[in-house]
Design a protein around this motif. Structure first.
Motif, PDB file in Angstrom:
ATOM      1  N   UNK A 100     -42.452 -48.655  86.641  1.00 21.56           N
ATOM      2  CA  UNK A 100     -42.128 -49.645  87.686  1.00 21.56           C
ATOM      3  C   UNK A 100     -42.782 -49.269  89.017  1.00 21.56           C
ATOM      4  N   UNK A 101     -43.006 -50.274  89.845  1.00 22.66           N
ATOM      5  CA  UNK A 101     -43.611 -50.024  91.151  1.00 22.66           C
ATOM      6  C   UNK A 101     -42.677 -49.171  92.000  1.00 22.66           C
ATOM      7  N   UNK A 102     -43.278 -48.307  92.803  1.00 21.84           N
ATOM      8  CA  UNK A 102     -42.508 -47.433  93.676  1.00 21.84           C
ATOM      9  C   UNK A 102     -41.841 -46.274  92.972  1.00 21.84           C
ATOM     10  N   UNK A 103     -42.143 -46.055  91.700  1.00 16.55           N
ATOM     11  CA  UNK A 103     -41.454 -45.017  90.919  1.00 16.55           C
ATOM     12  C   UNK A 103     -42.318 -43.768  90.765  1.00 16.55           C
ATOM     13  N   UNK A 104     -41.646 -42.629  90.723  1.00 16.31           N
ATOM     14  CA  UNK A 104     -42.261 -41.365  90.327  1.00 16.31           C
ATOM     15  C   UNK A 104     -41.558 -40.926  89.049  1.00 16.31           C
ATOM     16  N   UNK A 105     -42.298 -40.862  87.962  1.00 15.81           N
ATOM     17  CA  UNK A 105     -41.687 -40.587  86.667  1.00 15.81           C
ATOM     18  C   UNK A 105     -42.405 -39.401  86.018  1.00 15.81           C
ATOM     19  N   UNK A 106     -41.651 -38.391  85.543  1.00 13.92           N
ATOM     20  CA  UNK A 106     -42.282 -37.278  84.833  1.00 13.92           C
ATOM     21  C   UNK A 106     -42.508 -37.630  83.360  1.00 13.92           C
ATOM     22  N   UNK A 107     -43.658 -37.262  82.861  1.00 15.28           N
ATOM     23  CA  UNK A 107     -43.975 -37.475  81.457  1.00 15.28           C
ATOM     24  C   UNK A 107     -44.486 -36.173  80.852  1.00 15.28           C
ATOM     25  N   UNK A 108     -44.083 -35.935  79.630  1.00 11.85           N
ATOM     26  CA  UNK A 108     -44.572 -34.766  78.912  1.00 11.85           C
ATOM     27  C   UNK A 108     -45.813 -35.161  78.106  1.00 11.85           C
ATOM     28  N   UNK A 109     -46.930 -34.583  78.469  1.00 19.26           N
ATOM     29  CA  UNK A 109     -48.185 -34.835  77.761  1.00 19.26           C
ATOM     30  C   UNK A 109     -48.380 -33.725  76.738  1.00 19.26           C
ATOM     31  N   UNK A 110     -48.598 -34.110  75.488  1.00 18.87           N
ATOM     32  CA  UNK A 110     -48.715 -33.153  74.390  1.00 18.87           C
ATOM     33  C   UNK A 110     -50.170 -33.056  73.960  1.00 18.87           C
ATOM     34  N   UNK A 111     -50.706 -31.846  74.005  1.00 20.17           N
ATOM     35  CA  UNK A 111     -52.007 -31.566  73.406  1.00 20.17           C
ATOM     36  C   UNK A 111     -51.745 -30.948  72.039  1.00 20.17           C
ATOM     37  N   UNK A 112     -52.302 -31.541  71.001  1.00 19.35           N
ATOM     38  CA  UNK A 112     -51.997 -31.093  69.645  1.00 19.35           C
ATOM     39  C   UNK A 112     -53.269 -30.930  68.830  1.00 19.35           C
ATOM     40  N   UNK A 113     -53.267 -29.920  67.962  1.00 12.50           N
ATOM     41  CA  UNK A 113     -54.342 -29.704  66.987  1.00 12.50           C
ATOM     42  C   UNK A 113     -53.684 -29.467  65.642  1.00 12.50           C
ATOM     43  N   UNK A 114     -54.009 -30.317  64.677  1.00 12.57           N
ATOM     44  CA  UNK A 114     -53.506 -30.146  63.313  1.00 12.57           C
ATOM     45  C   UNK A 114     -54.514 -29.295  62.550  1.00 12.57           C
ATOM     46  N   UNK A 115     -54.215 -28.015  62.398  1.00 14.07           N
ATOM     47  CA  UNK A 115     -55.171 -27.102  61.782  1.00 14.07           C
ATOM     48  C   UNK A 115     -55.433 -27.434  60.309  1.00 14.07           C
ATOM     49  N   UNK A 116     -54.498 -28.149  59.664  1.00  8.50           N
ATOM     50  CA  UNK A 116     -54.710 -28.509  58.257  1.00  8.50           C
ATOM     51  C   UNK A 116     -55.834 -29.526  58.105  1.00  8.50           C
ATOM     52  N   UNK A 117     -56.232 -30.185  59.209  1.00  4.93           N
ATOM     53  CA  UNK A 117     -57.311 -31.170  59.161  1.00  4.93           C
ATOM     54  C   UNK A 117     -58.672 -30.565  59.488  1.00  4.93           C
ATOM     55  N   UNK A 118     -58.711 -29.268  59.799  1.00  9.53           N
ATOM     56  CA  UNK A 118     -59.961 -28.620  60.169  1.00  9.53           C
ATOM     57  C   UNK A 118     -60.558 -27.889  58.972  1.00  9.53           C
ATOM     58  N   UNK A 119     -61.872 -27.947  58.839  1.00 12.39           N
ATOM     59  CA  UNK A 119     -62.534 -27.175  57.793  1.00 12.39           C
ATOM     60  C   UNK A 119     -62.409 -25.692  58.116  1.00 12.39           C
ATOM     61  N   UNK A 120     -62.663 -24.832  57.125  1.00 12.17           N
ATOM     62  CA  UNK A 120     -62.525 -23.397  57.338  1.00 12.17           C
ATOM     63  C   UNK A 120     -63.461 -22.911  58.447  1.00 12.17           C
TER      64      UNK A 120
END
Length: 272
Positions: A100-120
């Motif tokens: 909303x306008x005039x608001x200050x809102x905290x948000x949790x930003x998640x950085x994620x890496x799924x290692x099962x999707x990465x090649x060896x």
């Protein structure tokens, strides 16, 4: 009837003018009162976490301020983890919020890496990287979604490796039998503590010579400023009939089975 139709035309004219004015005034509002965000820089120093299925996450709190004349109908975050060469590890994460306008809102930003999707190979690069970057793409839908704005931010994100600089010594035989040997191995953990399942194989030109059972270790947690140092032994036993000999023609494999899958291989390995 004529007066009603005239009033209707006047109403429609106001609506049409309003439809033209909203994007204009919203663009002016964005120019004069751009939305602002503030990140807690200490968050990047906190150790991330790894789940039982190999998903590594590191979070930060971003405070979003909307000083404009209109609500932000939706703020889309697209987040990715990069290395220093801006290689993207895995699929991006999507988060959507209104502000909303005039608001200050905290948000949790998640950085994620799924290692099962990465090649060896890619996982090996990830495990031996200390400089990670967080890429955040902002897409703002503003003033009844009639105006939009996109922005790209790339910021240092600290370290996310659970097994940095995996190292080992030679296999030291039990000279009384020459059927078992101990391998000392260690690494640095930049995450919270986790349970490591790993076993080892020793091969020569003829095939499998010795191996271990699956060993379960408790890896200690890193702190805000210091990684955790892990050092342990793993015992290999001759597979079948034969003995271990003093030589440097072996191949050692340290195979992680949980919380991620990774095969570290060293050729020209020495047994003493």
């Amino acid at each position: 009837m004529g007066k009603a139709f005239k009033a209707f035309k006047i109403l429609m004219a106001f609506i049409i003018v309003g439809l033209f004015l909203v994007p204009i005034t919203s663009a002016i509002s964005l120019a004069i009162y751009p939305f602002q965000f503030y990140q807690n820089p200490l968050d990047t120093l906190n150790p991330g976490a790894i789940s039982n299925n190999g998903v590594i996450t590191k979070n930060t709190t971003i405070y979003i301020y909307n000083p404009g004349l209109y609500d932000i109908n939706s703020l889309l975050f697209v987040t990715s983890v990069l290395n220093s060469s801006f290689y993207v590890y895995g699929e991006p994460t999507y988060i959507l919020w209104p502000i909303p306008r005039g608001s200050i809102i905290p948000y949790t930003v998640v950085m994620a890496v799924n290692t099962s999707q990465l090649s060896n190979e890619v996982l090996g690069d990830f495990l031996n990287t200390t400089s990670f970057y967080g890429q955040i793409i902002f897409n703002v839908r503003y003033a009844y979604a009639l105006t939009s704005l996109s922005n790209l931010q790339i910021t240092p994100w600290g370290t996310m490796s659970p097994m940095y600089n995996l190292s080992h010594g030679p296999a030291v035989r039990d000279y009384s039998t020459n059927t078992t040997a101990n391998v000392t191995f260690g690494f640095l953990n930049f995450l919270q503590g986790y349970t490591l399942n790993i076993y080892a194989e020793l091969r020569n030109a003829s095939g499998l010579v010795a191996n271990s059972s699956i060993n379960v270790y408790s890896v200690p947690s890193a702190t805000m400023f210091t990684p955790a140092f892990f050092l342990e032994n793993i015992t290999l036993t001759v597979n079948g009939v034969g003995t271990l000999k003093d030589a440097s023609n072996y191949t050692l494999s340290l195979i992680v089975t949980s919380p991620f899958s990774y095969n570290y291989t060293k050729t020209g390995y020495t047994v003493v």
